[in-house]
Design a protein around this motif. Sequence first.
Motif, PDB file in Angstrom:
ATOM      1  N   HIS A 146       2.292  12.305  -4.456  1.00  0.00           N
ATOM      2  CA  HIS A 146       1.732  11.217  -5.254  1.00  0.00           C
ATOM      3  C   HIS A 146       2.830  10.193  -5.507  1.00  0.00           C
ATOM      4  CE1 HIS A 146      -2.227  12.796  -6.461  1.00  0.00           C
ATOM      5  NE2 HIS A 146      -1.665  13.982  -6.642  1.00  0.00           N
ATOM      6  N   TYR A 147       2.421   8.984  -5.829  1.00  0.00           N
ATOM      7  CA  TYR A 147       3.381   7.961  -6.157  1.00  0.00           C
ATOM      8  C   TYR A 147       2.817   7.039  -7.233  1.00  0.00           C
ATOM      9  CZ  TYR A 147       0.697   4.756  -3.180  1.00  0.00           C
ATOM     10  OH  TYR A 147      -0.290   3.988  -2.639  1.00  0.00           O
ATOM     11  N   SER A 148       3.723   6.259  -7.817  1.00  0.00           N
ATOM     12  CA  SER A 148       3.339   5.333  -8.879  1.00  0.00           C
ATOM     13  C   SER A 148       4.100   4.027  -8.715  1.00  0.00           C
ATOM     14  CB  SER A 148       3.658   5.938 -10.248  1.00  0.00           C
ATOM     15  OG  SER A 148       3.516   4.978 -11.271  1.00  0.00           O
ATOM     16  N   VAL A 149       3.392   2.912  -8.838  1.00  0.00           N
ATOM     17  CA  VAL A 149       4.037   1.602  -8.704  1.00  0.00           C
ATOM     18  C   VAL A 149       4.338   0.991 -10.072  1.00  0.00           C
ATOM     19  CG1 VAL A 149       2.984   1.229  -6.456  1.00  0.00           C
ATOM     20  CG2 VAL A 149       1.860   0.352  -8.509  1.00  0.00           C
ATOM     21  N   GLY A 150       4.056   1.722 -11.132  1.00  0.00           N
ATOM     22  CA  GLY A 150       4.361   1.254 -12.472  1.00  0.00           C
ATOM     23  C   GLY A 150       3.610   2.077 -13.493  1.00  0.00           C
ATOM     24  N   ALA A 151       3.965   1.915 -14.754  1.00  0.00           N
ATOM     25  CA  ALA A 151       3.306   2.672 -15.817  1.00  0.00           C
ATOM     26  C   ALA A 151       1.804   2.443 -15.774  1.00  0.00           C
ATOM     27  CB  ALA A 151       3.877   2.259 -17.171  1.00  0.00           C
ATOM     28  N   GLY A 152       1.058   3.549 -15.819  1.00  0.00           N
ATOM     29  CA  GLY A 152      -0.393   3.493 -15.813  1.00  0.00           C
ATOM     30  C   GLY A 152      -1.033   3.415 -14.449  1.00  0.00           C
ATOM     31  N   ILE A 153      -0.226   3.362 -13.383  1.00  0.00           N
ATOM     32  CA  ILE A 153      -0.758   3.215 -12.020  1.00  0.00           C
ATOM     33  C   ILE A 153      -0.222   4.341 -11.143  1.00  0.00           C
ATOM     34  CG2 ILE A 153      -0.981   1.705 -10.026  1.00  0.00           C
ATOM     35  CD1 ILE A 153      -0.151  -0.613 -11.893  1.00  0.00           C
ATOM     36  N   THR A 154      -1.134   5.140 -10.590  1.00  0.00           N
ATOM     37  CA  THR A 154      -0.734   6.202  -9.668  1.00  0.00           C
ATOM     38  C   THR A 154      -1.670   6.212  -8.468  1.00  0.00           C
ATOM     39  OG1 THR A 154      -2.112   7.900 -10.705  1.00  0.00           O
ATOM     40  CG2 THR A 154       0.116   7.640 -11.571  1.00  0.00           C
ATOM     41  N   ASP A 155      -1.212   6.818  -7.391  1.00  0.00           N
ATOM     42  CA  ASP A 155      -2.055   6.919  -6.191  1.00  0.00           C
ATOM     43  C   ASP A 155      -1.616   8.137  -5.400  1.00  0.00           C
ATOM     44  OD1 ASP A 155      -3.347   4.325  -3.958  1.00  0.00           O
ATOM     45  OD2 ASP A 155      -4.005   6.392  -4.335  1.00  0.00           O
ATOM     46  N   GLN A 156      -2.499   8.549  -4.479  1.00  0.00           N
ATOM     47  CA  GLN A 156      -2.257   9.748  -3.697  1.00  0.00           C
ATOM     48  C   GLN A 156      -1.414   9.440  -2.472  1.00  0.00           C
ATOM     49  OE1 GLN A 156      -6.112  11.327  -2.717  1.00  0.00           O
ATOM     50  NE2 GLN A 156      -6.524  12.008  -4.800  1.00  0.00           N
ATOM     51  N   GLY A 157      -0.642  10.434  -2.083  1.00  0.00           N
ATOM     52  CA  GLY A 157       0.110  10.356  -0.848  1.00  0.00           C
ATOM     53  C   GLY A 157      -0.538  11.189   0.234  1.00  0.00           C
ATOM     54  N   GLU A 158       0.296  11.787   1.065  1.00  0.00           N
ATOM     55  CA  GLU A 158      -0.183  12.530   2.237  1.00  0.00           C
ATOM     56  C   GLU A 158      -0.788  13.883   1.868  1.00  0.00           C
ATOM     57  OE1 GLU A 158       2.975  13.333   4.977  1.00  0.00           O
ATOM     58  OE2 GLU A 158       1.726  14.509   6.333  1.00  0.00           O
ATOM     59  N   VAL A 159      -0.206  14.569   0.871  1.00  0.00           N
ATOM     60  CA  VAL A 159      -0.618  15.943   0.543  1.00  0.00           C
ATOM     61  C   VAL A 159      -0.904  16.088  -0.944  1.00  0.00           C
ATOM     62  CG1 VAL A 159       0.447  17.090   2.517  1.00  0.00           C
ATOM     63  CG2 VAL A 159       1.831  16.588   0.505  1.00  0.00           C
ATOM     64  N   PRO A 160      -1.942  15.440  -1.490  1.00  0.00           N
ATOM     65  CA  PRO A 160      -2.154  15.424  -2.942  1.00  0.00           C
ATOM     66  C   PRO A 160      -2.932  16.609  -3.512  1.00  0.00           C
ATOM     67  CG  PRO A 160      -3.771  14.050  -1.872  1.00  0.00           C
ATOM     68  CD  PRO A 160      -2.876  14.578  -0.775  1.00  0.00           C
ATOM     69  N   GLY A 174       0.809  -1.208   0.000  1.00  0.00           N
ATOM     70  CA  GLY A 174       0.000   0.000   0.000  1.00  0.00           C
ATOM     71  C   GLY A 174       0.839   1.253   0.000  1.00  0.00           C
ATOM     72  N   SER A 175       0.221   2.345   0.320  1.00  0.00           N
ATOM     73  CA  SER A 175       0.951   3.602   0.311  1.00  0.00           C
ATOM     74  C   SER A 175       2.026   3.627   1.382  1.00  0.00           C
ATOM     75  CB  SER A 175       0.003   4.783   0.511  1.00  0.00           C
ATOM     76  OG  SER A 175      -0.579   4.718   1.805  1.00  0.00           O
ATOM     77  N   GLN A 176       1.899   2.769   2.378  1.00  0.00           N
ATOM     78  CA  GLN A 176       2.912   2.765   3.423  1.00  0.00           C
ATOM     79  C   GLN A 176       4.205   2.128   2.978  1.00  0.00           C
ATOM     80  OE1 GLN A 176       2.419   4.707   5.913  1.00  0.00           O
ATOM     81  NE2 GLN A 176       0.398   5.060   5.069  1.00  0.00           N
ATOM     82  N   GLY A 177       4.223   1.568   1.777  1.00  0.00           N
ATOM     83  CA  GLY A 177       5.490   1.115   1.231  1.00  0.00           C
ATOM     84  C   GLY A 177       6.367   2.284   0.859  1.00  0.00           C
ATOM     85  N   ASN A 178       5.784   3.463   0.812  1.00  0.00           N
ATOM     86  CA  ASN A 178       6.582   4.654   0.601  1.00  0.00           C
ATOM     87  C   ASN A 178       7.175   5.122   1.921  1.00  0.00           C
ATOM     88  OD1 ASN A 178       6.194   5.607  -2.322  1.00  0.00           O
ATOM     89  ND2 ASN A 178       4.115   5.137  -1.676  1.00  0.00           N
TER      90      ASN A 178
END
Lengths: 114, 112
Positions: B47-61, A97-101
């Motif tokens: 924000h972060y991304s675990v691969g092409a086409g995949i993104t997600d929000q972090g703490e302050v998006p 999840g996001s906690q992997g960051n």
Amino acid sequence: QQQVKQSPQSLIVQKGGIPIINCAYENTAFDYFPWYQQFPGKGPALLIAIRPDVSEKKEGRFTISFNKSAKQFSLHIMDSQPGDSATYFCAASYYGGSQGNLIFGKGTKLSVKP
Amino acid sequence: NAGVTQTPKFQVLKTGQSMTLQCAQDMNHEYMSWYRQDPGMGLRLIHYSVGAGITDQGEVPNGYNVSRSTTEDFPLRLLSAAPSQTSVYFCASSEGMNTEAFFGQGTRLTVV
């Protein structure tokens, strides 16, 4: 919000001294604890990291001490030099999840006087 | 080996303007992320991304958008700049989560 609490905010030592920077965490799922070093105008760079299966790790003059039961870890810099003057960040993460960051502490500005 | 490259290094925007901060890595890392650094606040994940086409929000998006169309590039878009977005922005990449993150040199953004 899971946190990593870092202290002190700033630290001044004489050359040859042993500055110690402390961090405490809350989430027992964390299993990766790196320290980053940042010089002015530069991005952070990994200095040393530890995982909770060991209590201490040394790389050159830098040592991480890890206390799993207290949920604390610290950075020791042996025989500190003026070139070690920088801002140091502790961080923590766990896989999934996001906690992997990485979750970072607020940083410690270290000044080593000649 | 260039590592993580961010452009521009410095930028001044007027309130309400939009812009894109560029980030590229040449290490074939799957994981990329954007952080902002403010005095006394450490680095906070945007924000972060675990691969092409995949993104997600972090703490302050809020106020930021990202996309990841290729493994190499991970741009950060400011939709309508606000003074609260004055900060230093760092892009990072890693082989995976829970591993060493490599940071770019940063973009210092001022919104007036």
